[in-house]
Write a protein that holds these residues in place. Sequence first.
Motif, PDB file in Angstrom:
ATOM      1  N   GLY A 121      24.021  -9.217   7.093  1.00 42.16           N
ATOM      2  CA  GLY A 121      25.132  -8.264   7.243  1.00 42.16           C
ATOM      3  C   GLY A 121      26.444  -8.780   6.691  1.00 42.16           C
ATOM      4  N   GLY A 122      26.481 -10.053   6.321  1.00 45.02           N
ATOM      5  CA  GLY A 122      27.694 -10.566   5.681  1.00 45.02           C
ATOM      6  C   GLY A 122      28.437 -11.639   6.445  1.00 45.02           C
ATOM      7  N   ALA A 123      27.863 -12.115   7.569  1.00 46.57           N
ATOM      8  CA  ALA A 123      28.528 -13.206   8.294  1.00 46.57           C
ATOM      9  C   ALA A 123      28.572 -14.442   7.404  1.00 46.57           C
ATOM     10  CB  ALA A 123      27.758 -13.514   9.576  1.00 46.57           C
ATOM     11  N   ASP A 124      29.687 -15.139   7.404  1.00 48.25           N
ATOM     12  CA  ASP A 124      29.819 -16.333   6.556  1.00 48.25           C
ATOM     13  C   ASP A 124      29.005 -17.490   7.123  1.00 48.25           C
ATOM     14  OD1 ASP A 124      32.108 -16.034   8.575  1.00 48.25           O
ATOM     15  OD2 ASP A 124      32.066 -18.183   8.155  1.00 48.25           O
TER      16      ASP A 124
ATOM     17  N   GLU B 131      31.031 -17.856  -5.365  1.00 44.25           N
ATOM     18  CA  GLU B 131      31.295 -19.303  -5.475  1.00 44.25           C
ATOM     19  C   GLU B 131      31.334 -19.934  -4.083  1.00 44.25           C
ATOM     20  OE1 GLU B 131      34.394 -21.315  -4.844  1.00 44.25           O
ATOM     21  OE2 GLU B 131      35.076 -19.603  -3.672  1.00 44.25           O
ATOM     22  N   ARG B 132      31.784 -19.164  -3.120  1.00 40.39           N
ATOM     23  CA  ARG B 132      31.812 -19.677  -1.744  1.00 40.39           C
ATOM     24  C   ARG B 132      30.389 -19.900  -1.226  1.00 40.39           C
ATOM     25  NH1 ARG B 132      34.675 -16.352   3.115  1.00 40.39           N
ATOM     26  NH2 ARG B 132      33.981 -17.623   4.870  1.00 40.39           N
ATOM     27  N   GLY B 133      29.514 -18.944  -1.527  1.00 39.77           N
ATOM     28  CA  GLY B 133      28.110 -19.075  -1.126  1.00 39.77           C
ATOM     29  C   GLY B 133      27.479 -20.310  -1.771  1.00 39.77           C
ATOM     30  N   TYR B 134      27.906 -20.585  -2.993  1.00 45.20           N
ATOM     31  CA  TYR B 134      27.386 -21.748  -3.732  1.00 45.20           C
ATOM     32  C   TYR B 134      27.814 -23.047  -3.044  1.00 45.20           C
ATOM     33  CZ  TYR B 134      26.584 -24.587  -7.981  1.00 45.20           C
ATOM     34  OH  TYR B 134      26.147 -25.509  -8.887  1.00 45.20           O
TER      35      TYR B 134
ATOM     36  N   LEU C 216      21.331 -11.113   1.010  1.00 42.82           N
ATOM     37  CA  LEU C 216      22.636 -10.552   0.654  1.00 42.82           C
ATOM     38  C   LEU C 216      22.991 -10.947  -0.788  1.00 42.82           C
ATOM     39  CD1 LEU C 216      25.167  -9.032   1.627  1.00 42.82           C
ATOM     40  CD2 LEU C 216      26.071 -11.217   2.436  1.00 42.82           C
ATOM     41  N   GLY C 217      22.694 -12.202  -1.123  1.00 42.33           N
ATOM     42  CA  GLY C 217      22.978 -12.701  -2.471  1.00 42.33           C
ATOM     43  C   GLY C 217      22.201 -11.933  -3.531  1.00 42.33           C
ATOM     44  N   LEU C 218      20.939 -11.642  -3.236  1.00 40.54           N
ATOM     45  CA  LEU C 218      20.116 -10.890  -4.188  1.00 40.54           C
ATOM     46  C   LEU C 218      20.687  -9.482  -4.379  1.00 40.54           C
ATOM     47  CD1 LEU C 218      17.622 -10.491  -5.970  1.00 40.54           C
ATOM     48  CD2 LEU C 218      16.307  -9.950  -3.918  1.00 40.54           C
ATOM     49  N   LYS C 219      21.076  -8.866  -3.266  1.00 39.50           N
ATOM     50  CA  LYS C 219      21.622  -7.502  -3.342  1.00 39.50           C
ATOM     51  C   LYS C 219      22.910  -7.507  -4.199  1.00 39.50           C
ATOM     52  CE  LYS C 219      23.150  -3.609  -0.525  1.00 39.50           C
ATOM     53  NZ  LYS C 219      24.260  -3.372  -1.442  1.00 39.50           N
TER      54      LYS C 219
ATOM     55  N   ALA D  21      21.687 -19.789  -4.851  1.00 36.34           N
ATOM     56  CA  ALA D  21      23.148 -19.688  -4.956  1.00 36.34           C
ATOM     57  C   ALA D  21      23.587 -20.034  -6.386  1.00 36.34           C
ATOM     58  CB  ALA D  21      23.806 -20.627  -3.948  1.00 36.34           C
ATOM     59  N   TYR D  22      22.887 -20.978  -6.996  1.00 40.76           N
ATOM     60  CA  TYR D  22      23.167 -21.357  -8.392  1.00 40.76           C
ATOM     61  C   TYR D  22      22.897 -20.168  -9.319  1.00 40.76           C
ATOM     62  CZ  TYR D  22      22.511 -23.774 -12.882  1.00 40.76           C
ATOM     63  OH  TYR D  22      22.595 -24.161 -14.188  1.00 40.76           O
ATOM     64  N   GLU D  23      21.767 -19.526  -9.116  1.00 42.17           N
ATOM     65  CA  GLU D  23      21.391 -18.393  -9.987  1.00 42.17           C
ATOM     66  C   GLU D  23      22.308 -17.194  -9.785  1.00 42.17           C
ATOM     67  OE1 GLU D  23      19.810 -18.952 -12.382  1.00 42.17           O
ATOM     68  OE2 GLU D  23      17.768 -19.659 -12.148  1.00 42.17           O
ATOM     69  N   GLU D  24      22.768 -17.023  -8.555  1.00 39.18           N
ATOM     70  CA  GLU D  24      23.665 -15.895  -8.294  1.00 39.18           C
ATOM     71  C   GLU D  24      24.962 -16.071  -9.084  1.00 39.18           C
ATOM     72  OE1 GLU D  24      25.777 -13.397  -4.785  1.00 39.18           O
ATOM     73  OE2 GLU D  24      24.602 -15.126  -4.151  1.00 39.18           O
ATOM     74  N   VAL D  25      25.489 -17.292  -9.071  1.00 41.60           N
ATOM     75  CA  VAL D  25      26.699 -17.579  -9.858  1.00 41.60           C
ATOM     76  C   VAL D  25      26.392 -17.314 -11.335  1.00 41.60           C
ATOM     77  CG1 VAL D  25      28.300 -19.383 -10.625  1.00 41.60           C
ATOM     78  CG2 VAL D  25      27.589 -19.298  -8.224  1.00 41.60           C
ATOM     79  N   GLN D  26      25.221 -17.739 -11.782  1.00 45.19           N
ATOM     80  CA  GLN D  26      24.849 -17.594 -13.194  1.00 45.19           C
ATOM     81  C   GLN D  26      24.792 -16.122 -13.601  1.00 45.19           C
ATOM     82  OE1 GLN D  26      24.729 -20.340 -14.833  1.00 45.19           O
ATOM     83  NE2 GLN D  26      24.172 -19.522 -16.839  1.00 45.19           N
ATOM     84  N   ILE D  27      24.245 -15.274 -12.730  1.00 44.72           N
ATOM     85  CA  ILE D  27      24.127 -13.849 -13.052  1.00 44.72           C
ATOM     86  C   ILE D  27      25.509 -13.200 -13.141  1.00 44.72           C
ATOM     87  CG2 ILE D  27      23.313 -11.602 -12.161  1.00 44.72           C
ATOM     88  CD1 ILE D  27      20.819 -13.151 -11.097  1.00 44.72           C
ATOM     89  N   LEU D  28      26.423 -13.648 -12.296  1.00 40.95           N
ATOM     90  CA  LEU D  28      27.767 -13.080 -12.344  1.00 40.95           C
ATOM     91  C   LEU D  28      28.638 -13.707 -13.439  1.00 40.95           C
ATOM     92  CD1 LEU D  28      26.915 -11.982  -9.443  1.00 40.95           C
ATOM     93  CD2 LEU D  28      29.358 -11.962  -8.983  1.00 40.95           C
TER      94      LEU D  28
END
Length: 391
Positions: free
Chosen positions: A81-84, A355-358, A261-264, A336-343
């Motif tokens: 749901g987005g909790a840090d 970047e925070r998730g990373y 959440l990252g995938l979404k 988390a690495y791939e998510e940064v890469q996609i963006l």
Amino acid sequence: MEFELTEEQKMLRETIYQFSKNEIYPNSKNVEYDTKGEFIWDNWKKMAKMGLLGFPFPQEYGGQGASVMDTVIAKEAFAMGGADAGTCLSWGAHTILCGVPIWQLGTKEQKEKYLTKIATGEWIGGFALTEPGAGSDAASIRTRAEKKGDRWILNGSKMFITNGPIGDVFVVIAVTDKNKKAFGISAFIVEKNFKGFGVARELDKLGNRTSPTAELYFEDCEVPEENLLGPLDLGFVEVAKLILEWERSCLLAPAVGAMQLGLKRAVDYAKERVQFGRPIIQFQAIKHKLADMYVAIEACRQLIYRVAWMKDQGMSAYLEASIAKYFVSEMVVKMAYEEVQILGGYGYIKEYLVERGYRDARLSTIGGGTSEVQKSIIARAVLGLSGREIT
Ligand SMILES: Cc1cc2nc3c(=O)[nH]c(=O)nc-3n(C[C@H](O)[C@H](O)[C@H](O)COP(=O)(O)OP(=O)(O)OC[C@H]3O[C@@H](n4cnc5c(N)ncnc54)[C@H](O)[C@@H]3O)c2cc1C
């Protein structure tokens, strides 16, 4: 073998997901908390009101009496749901690392005095094992506890303690008989106001910045004898048995939610971002990354659910917990690495939260036993040295 969640579990997941999305995420996404390294008190109070802080504890001690599986489902949905990650880490240290040992090993008096306060959120809990000179080799700790009259006198220091700066009560591990190595180490319940105990310094860090971390000191710290937790000299072994399995299932569950959440986020972005005249989601290189992410999430969830299920059956899941810890934490970092890469460049910019998730993800292969340590545990089983037969 049953892989489907019950209707109640689906409802639990949906309820916690909506709670997190609507009540927790608005604060969690505020980059100010991360930048300043501030604990999000508003979220914590809402979690207490929702009954999350004592989720697995018996109702007579203010908990919800949830199973390990339900606790895992709730934690996963909370992160989805987005909790840090910092809030999830503080929740884990409070409920799992501090609360579970008191619940499982404590006397009735200890549970009435401490567990109730932890469950309701009146007090914040932490767990203090690691020391400046003892991390992976936890049995080499040097904090000493000596009996004097009706008190234990603790001397030493503890490093990297989650909730250290804000905690009211800690489960502290200290040597009670140095000749017996791991079998001469005990656990104690220490309140923040006990004489001789305090925060040496708050530690600034890479990620999980909304979860405060500290070095703690004990200088002739006086602990009443009734605050010995579990059996004398065997407290460490007992707490370790409990915590390692809980830590490597419940504490990891938010990571699976964070991956979803990252995938979404990555899918949404890839649909919108146009390069070379078409959305980047149409490039096979991006589609394959998304597929890898989805496969990783599915595999991680099954590993964690298996540990939770085994614990609910009363089975020892020591090896399975290590397998889950190793695989899930490595996947969290990779995802988390791939998510940064996609963006692309936007993934590197703070306002996109990626970047925070990373940064947050990086802790997972270190805290609660490093990947190298997990692999050593798994290798011992593979070599037939751990008393567990591999089939
Ligand atoms: C943000 C944060 C929060 C934390 N919260 C808590 C907490 O609440 N309570 C608590 O008690 N602790 C806490 N910790 C401590 C955490 O559990 C330790 O950092 C972890 O166990 C690793 O110990 P270490 O950092 O001393 O690393 P070390 O043990 O010094 O390891 C350094 C490197 O050597 C490798 N290594 C060590 N031994 C071996 C071996 N036998 N074989 C192969 N490689 C090896 C490790 O894998 C690692 O790569 C926290 C840490 C952090 C960073």
